[in-house]
Scaffold this motif. Structure first.
Motif, PDB file in Angstrom:
ATOM      1  N   LEU A 113       0.796  -1.233   0.000  1.00  0.00           N
ATOM      2  CA  LEU A 113       0.000   0.000   0.000  1.00  0.00           C
ATOM      3  C   LEU A 113       0.828   1.282   0.000  1.00  0.00           C
ATOM      4  CD1 LEU A 113      -2.723  -1.051   2.626  1.00  0.00           C
ATOM      5  CD2 LEU A 113      -2.893  -1.117   0.126  1.00  0.00           C
ATOM      6  N   LEU A 114       2.079   1.227   0.442  1.00  0.00           N
ATOM      7  CA  LEU A 114       2.894   2.432   0.548  1.00  0.00           C
ATOM      8  C   LEU A 114       3.962   2.470  -0.538  1.00  0.00           C
ATOM      9  CD1 LEU A 114       3.494   2.598   4.420  1.00  0.00           C
ATOM     10  CD2 LEU A 114       1.567   3.513   3.096  1.00  0.00           C
ATOM     11  N   ASN A 115       4.261   3.674  -1.016  1.00  0.00           N
ATOM     12  CA  ASN A 115       5.340   3.816  -1.994  1.00  0.00           C
ATOM     13  C   ASN A 115       6.685   3.952  -1.292  1.00  0.00           C
ATOM     14  OD1 ASN A 115       5.496   6.491  -1.073  1.00  0.00           O
ATOM     15  ND2 ASN A 115       4.237   7.286  -2.761  1.00  0.00           N
ATOM     16  N   ASP A 116       7.728   4.209  -2.066  1.00  0.00           N
ATOM     17  CA  ASP A 116       9.076   4.264  -1.495  1.00  0.00           C
ATOM     18  C   ASP A 116       9.247   5.414  -0.513  1.00  0.00           C
ATOM     19  OD1 ASP A 116       9.758   2.058  -2.978  1.00  0.00           O
ATOM     20  OD2 ASP A 116      10.612   3.214  -4.639  1.00  0.00           O
ATOM     21  N   LYS A 117       8.361   6.406  -0.578  1.00  0.00           N
ATOM     22  CA  LYS A 117       8.428   7.544   0.339  1.00  0.00           C
ATOM     23  C   LYS A 117       7.610   7.314   1.605  1.00  0.00           C
ATOM     24  CE  LYS A 117       9.042  10.874  -3.444  1.00  0.00           C
ATOM     25  NZ  LYS A 117       8.479  12.092  -4.107  1.00  0.00           N
ATOM     26  N   GLY A 118       6.987   6.138   1.706  1.00  0.00           N
ATOM     27  CA  GLY A 118       6.163   5.838   2.865  1.00  0.00           C
ATOM     28  C   GLY A 118       4.790   6.465   2.803  1.00  0.00           C
ATOM     29  N   GLU A 119       4.360   6.855   1.607  1.00  0.00           N
ATOM     30  CA  GLU A 119       3.053   7.483   1.426  1.00  0.00           C
ATOM     31  C   GLU A 119       2.058   6.469   0.869  1.00  0.00           C
ATOM     32  OE1 GLU A 119       4.903  11.836   0.128  1.00  0.00           O
ATOM     33  OE2 GLU A 119       4.331  10.341  -1.392  1.00  0.00           O
ATOM     34  N   LEU A 120       0.791   6.632   1.218  1.00  0.00           N
ATOM     35  CA  LEU A 120      -0.241   5.726   0.709  1.00  0.00           C
ATOM     36  C   LEU A 120      -0.353   5.874  -0.798  1.00  0.00           C
ATOM     37  CD1 LEU A 120      -2.449   3.678   1.444  1.00  0.00           C
ATOM     38  CD2 LEU A 120      -4.055   5.601   1.609  1.00  0.00           C
ATOM     39  N   ASP A 121      -0.162   4.769  -1.504  1.00  0.00           N
ATOM     40  CA  ASP A 121      -0.192   4.772  -2.969  1.00  0.00           C
ATOM     41  C   ASP A 121      -0.669   3.392  -3.417  1.00  0.00           C
ATOM     42  OD1 ASP A 121       0.096   5.302  -5.631  1.00  0.00           O
ATOM     43  OD2 ASP A 121       2.293   5.331  -5.619  1.00  0.00           O
ATOM     44  N   VAL A 122      -1.985   3.193  -3.394  1.00  0.00           N
ATOM     45  CA  VAL A 122      -2.563   1.872  -3.632  1.00  0.00           C
ATOM     46  C   VAL A 122      -2.446   1.504  -5.117  1.00  0.00           C
ATOM     47  CG1 VAL A 122      -4.621   0.439  -3.446  1.00  0.00           C
ATOM     48  CG2 VAL A 122      -4.171   2.220  -1.741  1.00  0.00           C
ATOM     49  N   PRO A 123      -1.771   0.395  -5.440  1.00  0.00           N
ATOM     50  CA  PRO A 123      -1.676  -0.029  -6.839  1.00  0.00           C
ATOM     51  C   PRO A 123      -3.049  -0.420  -7.379  1.00  0.00           C
ATOM     52  CG  PRO A 123      -0.056  -1.155  -5.461  1.00  0.00           C
ATOM     53  CD  PRO A 123      -1.028  -0.498  -4.540  1.00  0.00           C
ATOM     54  N   PRO A 124      -3.290  -0.243  -8.666  1.00  0.00           N
ATOM     55  CA  PRO A 124      -4.573  -0.653  -9.255  1.00  0.00           C
ATOM     56  C   PRO A 124      -4.633  -2.168  -9.393  1.00  0.00           C
ATOM     57  CG  PRO A 124      -3.101   0.110 -10.977  1.00  0.00           C
ATOM     58  CD  PRO A 124      -2.393   0.368  -9.677  1.00  0.00           C
ATOM     59  N   PRO A 125      -5.835  -2.724  -9.562  1.00  0.00           N
ATOM     60  CA  PRO A 125      -5.928  -4.162  -9.849  1.00  0.00           C
ATOM     61  C   PRO A 125      -5.229  -4.479 -11.163  1.00  0.00           C
ATOM     62  CG  PRO A 125      -8.082  -3.234  -9.296  1.00  0.00           C
ATOM     63  CD  PRO A 125      -7.159  -2.083  -9.502  1.00  0.00           C
ATOM     64  N   LEU A 126      -4.888  -5.744 -11.361  1.00  0.00           N
ATOM     65  CA  LEU A 126      -4.238  -6.157 -12.598  1.00  0.00           C
ATOM     66  C   LEU A 126      -5.156  -5.926 -13.793  1.00  0.00           C
ATOM     67  CD1 LEU A 126      -2.406  -9.526 -11.862  1.00  0.00           C
ATOM     68  CD2 LEU A 126      -1.376  -7.387 -12.612  1.00  0.00           C
ATOM     69  N   ALA A 127      -4.617  -5.388 -14.874  1.00  0.00           N
ATOM     70  CA  ALA A 127      -5.399  -5.215 -16.098  1.00  0.00           C
ATOM     71  C   ALA A 127      -5.855  -6.569 -16.610  1.00  0.00           C
ATOM     72  CB  ALA A 127      -4.557  -4.515 -17.163  1.00  0.00           C
ATOM     73  N   GLY A 128      -7.105  -6.666 -16.988  1.00  0.00           N
ATOM     74  CA  GLY A 128      -7.654  -7.915 -17.515  1.00  0.00           C
ATOM     75  C   GLY A 128      -8.156  -8.865 -16.462  1.00  0.00           C
ATOM     76  N   ALA A 129      -7.920  -8.541 -15.190  1.00  0.00           N
ATOM     77  CA  ALA A 129      -8.385  -9.408 -14.104  1.00  0.00           C
ATOM     78  C   ALA A 129      -9.836  -9.093 -13.781  1.00  0.00           C
ATOM     79  CB  ALA A 129      -7.524  -9.219 -12.858  1.00  0.00           C
ATOM     80  N   PRO A 130     -10.582 -10.056 -13.205  1.00  0.00           N
ATOM     81  CA  PRO A 130     -11.951  -9.770 -12.789  1.00  0.00           C
ATOM     82  C   PRO A 130     -11.955  -8.608 -11.800  1.00  0.00           C
ATOM     83  CG  PRO A 130     -11.474 -12.126 -12.632  1.00  0.00           C
ATOM     84  CD  PRO A 130     -10.176 -11.437 -12.898  1.00  0.00           C
ATOM     85  N   GLY A 131     -12.855  -7.666 -11.993  1.00  0.00           N
ATOM     86  CA  GLY A 131     -12.918  -6.522 -11.101  1.00  0.00           C
ATOM     87  C   GLY A 131     -12.092  -5.355 -11.571  1.00  0.00           C
ATOM     88  N   ALA A 132     -11.462  -5.475 -12.761  1.00  0.00           N
ATOM     89  CA  ALA A 132     -10.681  -4.361 -13.305  1.00  0.00           C
ATOM     90  C   ALA A 132     -11.036  -4.172 -14.764  1.00  0.00           C
ATOM     91  CB  ALA A 132      -9.187  -4.650 -13.160  1.00  0.00           C
ATOM     92  N   ASP A 133     -10.969  -2.913 -15.247  1.00  0.00           N
ATOM     93  CA  ASP A 133     -11.167  -2.679 -16.670  1.00  0.00           C
ATOM     94  C   ASP A 133      -9.844  -2.894 -17.389  1.00  0.00           C
ATOM     95  OD1 ASP A 133      -9.575  -0.471 -16.330  1.00  0.00           O
ATOM     96  OD2 ASP A 133     -11.243   0.970 -16.301  1.00  0.00           O
ATOM     97  N   ASN A 134      -9.782  -2.620 -18.690  1.00  0.00           N
ATOM     98  CA  ASN A 134      -8.580  -2.908 -19.469  1.00  0.00           C
ATOM     99  C   ASN A 134      -7.384  -2.050 -19.073  1.00  0.00           C
ATOM    100  OD1 ASN A 134      -9.805  -4.905 -20.955  1.00  0.00           O
ATOM    101  ND2 ASN A 134     -10.586  -3.487 -22.490  1.00  0.00           N
ATOM    102  N   ASN A 135      -7.633  -0.964 -18.351  1.00  0.00           N
ATOM    103  CA  ASN A 135      -6.542  -0.110 -17.902  1.00  0.00           C
ATOM    104  C   ASN A 135      -6.106  -0.428 -16.477  1.00  0.00           C
ATOM    105  OD1 ASN A 135      -6.461   1.454 -20.303  1.00  0.00           O
ATOM    106  ND2 ASN A 135      -8.356   2.465 -19.646  1.00  0.00           N
ATOM    107  N   GLY A 136      -6.681  -1.489 -15.913  1.00  0.00           N
ATOM    108  CA  GLY A 136      -6.319  -1.885 -14.561  1.00  0.00           C
ATOM    109  C   GLY A 136      -7.071  -1.128 -13.506  1.00  0.00           C
ATOM    110  N   LYS A 137      -8.107  -0.353 -13.881  1.00  0.00           N
ATOM    111  CA  LYS A 137      -8.888   0.378 -12.903  1.00  0.00           C
ATOM    112  C   LYS A 137     -10.037  -0.476 -12.405  1.00  0.00           C
ATOM    113  CE  LYS A 137      -7.853   4.823 -15.090  1.00  0.00           C
ATOM    114  NZ  LYS A 137      -8.434   6.006 -15.771  1.00  0.00           N
ATOM    115  N   GLU A 138     -10.372  -0.298 -11.165  1.00  0.00           N
ATOM    116  CA  GLU A 138     -11.423  -1.106 -10.551  1.00  0.00           C
ATOM    117  C   GLU A 138     -12.775  -0.735 -11.140  1.00  0.00           C
ATOM    118  OE1 GLU A 138     -12.853  -2.518  -6.115  1.00  0.00           O
ATOM    119  OE2 GLU A 138     -11.387  -0.898  -6.372  1.00  0.00           O
ATOM    120  N   THR A 139     -13.590  -1.767 -11.418  1.00  0.00           N
ATOM    121  CA  THR A 139     -14.940  -1.540 -11.932  1.00  0.00           C
ATOM    122  C   THR A 139     -15.943  -1.739 -10.817  1.00  0.00           C
ATOM    123  OG1 THR A 139     -15.024  -3.851 -12.622  1.00  0.00           O
ATOM    124  CG2 THR A 139     -14.347  -2.249 -14.272  1.00  0.00           C
ATOM    125  N   PRO A 140     -17.076  -1.057 -10.875  1.00  0.00           N
ATOM    126  CA  PRO A 140     -18.063  -1.184  -9.798  1.00  0.00           C
ATOM    127  C   PRO A 140     -18.728  -2.543  -9.826  1.00  0.00           C
ATOM    128  CG  PRO A 140     -18.879   0.254 -11.552  1.00  0.00           C
ATOM    129  CD  PRO A 140     -17.460  -0.055 -11.892  1.00  0.00           C
TER     130      PRO A 140
END
Length: 610
Positions: free
Chosen positions: A583-610
């Motif tokens: 959940l955290l980036n190299d600076k220790g800040e919250l930076d949640v990665p997107p879901p994998l592109a093409g995975a259930p629950g994500a669109d083709n750009n890796g963004k979460e779908t409702p």
């Protein structure tokens, strides 16, 4: 005169024989000659690479110079092996494996591997003495290499030499596709995705001299390389989980509940999979087998442990939906629970009790007495029904073989397994994750991901882009608000003064968690559990489940530390490090990665779908 006639007769016989051999039998002997100098050889396909979700190579192929023997050309095999032992190091393991391979099912003239990983000096000795070594050849084969060794050992598994049993289990078409192939996926991802990683065998027709040396290639059908496999695992999260466990025995599984992808899958201790590829020595294998910490045992997939108090959020959801309890209902906890007309006291971990307790407080402070009462009123049949929907007592469906189902007991199970009826005391023990209840760390992580996604079924997946279905259905509650209320209670486990996992609180994101401590042995009615007087391997197991960020979960974690004593203080920091890595980036800040592109629950750009 007689001599002349005799000479003429012999000449006539010889001439007739020449006509027979060179004209009448010409085709037959031409074929035999061709078979002697023209061979069809199978060409093994390069095995597909395995990477993590970011393209970091986890399994690759490296050239390895191996010594092989064509037994049909060797002549005096014992004498040949004697000569070879003077040129290269051949130990008893090498010779034993050679004999097994030589007598296993194989094609005529198919080379038999004798030893791999030849040094440059050994190669030079063989080449110089090649004329004295009929049937011996040096080949450069691509050998599987696991770049991070022990780190991914229990999830990647390993390949090793294909054997007669493997071939017997294949169809004829499959056997043809393994001609010329020496390696086969033995466990883990390597075994589950063997068909994808292996590829298609090729062939080439070659002309050889009397010693078997290839003079030229007459025809060739190149092999089709195996397909590369991208996993959902994150190198960063896997390393964090491995490091967080340290030298302790245990397991960590982390899942992204948005797309069911497995982020980390660690079982400690592990093993070096590279030792198994060309054949592990008796010495190394014995060391693994005799190690009391069982490094070959996959705790995450096959280890069965009492879940302890980590089962309480799922029990709470069951009680709420069944109408047995609500958020306002309270009981008084004097430090024990007692059935009517039964003198036995089922003790709370807090000997003087928690006083007046509702469900929220029971989750936060892990009140055993509340769940004794809840479990008794639910009954084992409804407990079994609801907890099954959280993947307990059944395979999660992960893309690995040999997954343990654990035990989610029922009346029918006890009758079949123990030959005895079910008692109320069995239900009370099960209600706090003890007694007959056994789960795997993978099941705990999966159940937590289902809880985090408000009942959406999760089938943990290791191969990116793969969709694995389960027979379980989404768990739809009569009152959907109970999902959020349970999350709020689990957040207070980490954020309030009396919460059992306060050390997981942080400023970057909110964590919903539940700690657990599971007994390894039973303590008598009037006995006191004293850690200082108990052997290390009899101390309680430490467990913890957690998901974060609590308001929009992107990671669910299940942690087990064998004989770790306390869930919150031992397993909690492990889970915290794992979630920080995701959940955290190299600076220790919250930076949640997107879901994998093409995975259930994500669109083709890796963004979460409702």
């Amino acid at each position: 005169m007689v001599g002349v006639i005799l000479v003429l007769l012999l000449t006539l016989v010889l001439f007739s024989r020449m006509i027979w051999l060179q004209i009448i039998e010409h085709n037959r002997y031409t074929t035999l000659s061709d078979n002697n100098r023209i061979q069809t050889q199978a060409v093994a396909p390069p095995r597909g690479l395995i990477t993590d979700r970011d393209g970091v190579i986890l399994a690759e192929n490296r050239p390895d110079f191996s010594l092989e023997v064509v037994v049909e050309q060797a002549g005096d095999l014992e004498g040949l092996l004697g000569k070879l032992r003077k040129l290269v190091t051949l130990d008893d393991d090498d010779l034993d494996q050679f004999e097994k391979r030589r007598h296993s099912a194989r094609r005529p003239w198919e080379p038999v591997p004798l030893r791999g990983r030849l040094t440059e000096e050994e190669i030079a000795r063989i080449v110089v003495n090649q004329y004295r070594l009929p049937g011996v050849r040096i080949v450069a084969d691509p050998i599987r290499h696991y770049t991070h060794g022990i780190l991914f050992s229990h999830v990647l598994g390993y390949v090793n030499r294909i054997n007669a049993q493997d071939l017997d289990d294949m169809s004829l078409d499959q056997q043809r596709n393994y001609a010329g192939t020496h390696f086969y996926g033995r466990s883990g991802v390597e075994r589950f995705y063997e068909d994808r990683l292996h590829g298609q065998v090729g062939y080439r027709q070659v002309e050889t001299n009397a010693r078997g040396r290839i003079l030229r290639v007459l025809d060739e059908q190149p092999p089709v390389p195996g397909r590369d496999l991208r996993l959902t695992l994150s190198m960063k999260v896997q390393q964090a989980a491995y490091d967080a466990l340290g030298d302790r025995r245990g397991a960590v599984v982390a899942i992204d509940p948005r797309d069911s992808s497995v982020l980390a899958f660690v079982s400690r201790p592990g093993f070096d999979p590279n030792l198994f590829v060309t054949g592990i020595s008796h010495k190394d294998y014995s060391a693994y087998r005799e190690d009391h910490d069982k490094p070959l045992f996959n705790r995450a997939l096959q280890g069965r442990y009492p879940p302890g108090s980590t089962i309480k959020p799922f029990m709470g959801i069951a009680g709420l939906d069944a109408g047995v309890t609500n958020w306002q209902r309270t009981i008084f906890d004097p430090g024990y629970y007692q059935l009517e007309d039964n003198p036995h006291r089922y003790r709370d971990w807090k000997r003087w009790g928690h006083g007046r307790v509702d469900l929220h407080k029971a989750i936060v402070q892990s009140c055993d007495t509340y769940f004794y009462d809840l479990g008794f009123h639910l009954g084992i049949d409804r407990i079994h029904q609801y907890l099954s929907e959280f993947s307990l007592g059944q395979p999660t469906g992960i893309d690995l073989n040999n997954e343990s189902t654990g035990i989610l007991p029922s009346k029918k199970w006890k009758k079949a397994a123990r030959g005895r009826p079910w008692f109320h005391g069995d239900t009370i023990n099960a209600s706090i994750g003890q007694g007959f209840v056994l789960v795997t760390p993978l099941q705990l992580a999966t159940a937590t991901a289902i809880l985090a996604s408000h009942g959406k079924q999760i089938t943990p997946t290791l191969a990116a882009g793969e969709v694995h279905h389960t027979e379980r259905h989404d768990l739809v509650l009569k009152d959907a608000d109970n999902w959020q209320k349970m999350t709020d209670a689990m957040v207070d486990v980490t954020e309030t003064l009396h919460g059992t996992a306060q050390n997981m609180r942080n400023d970057q994101y909110r964590v919903a968690a539940k700690s657990g401590t599971a007994q390894v042995f039973s303590v008598g009615q009037d006995e006191t559990y004293n850690e200082k007087e108990i052997a290390d391997r009899l101390l309680d197991h430490a467990l913890l489940i957690a998901f974060a960020p609590a308001d929009d979960p992107a990671i669910a974690v299940g942690v087990l530390v064998e004989n770790g004593r306390h869930g919150g203080s031992t397993a909690g920091p492990v889970a915290h490090q794992v979630m920080d890595a995701w959940l955290l980036n190299d600076k220790g800040e919250l930076d949640v990665p997107p879901p994998l592109a093409g995975a259930p629950g994500a669109d083709n750009n890796g963004k979460e779908t409702p």
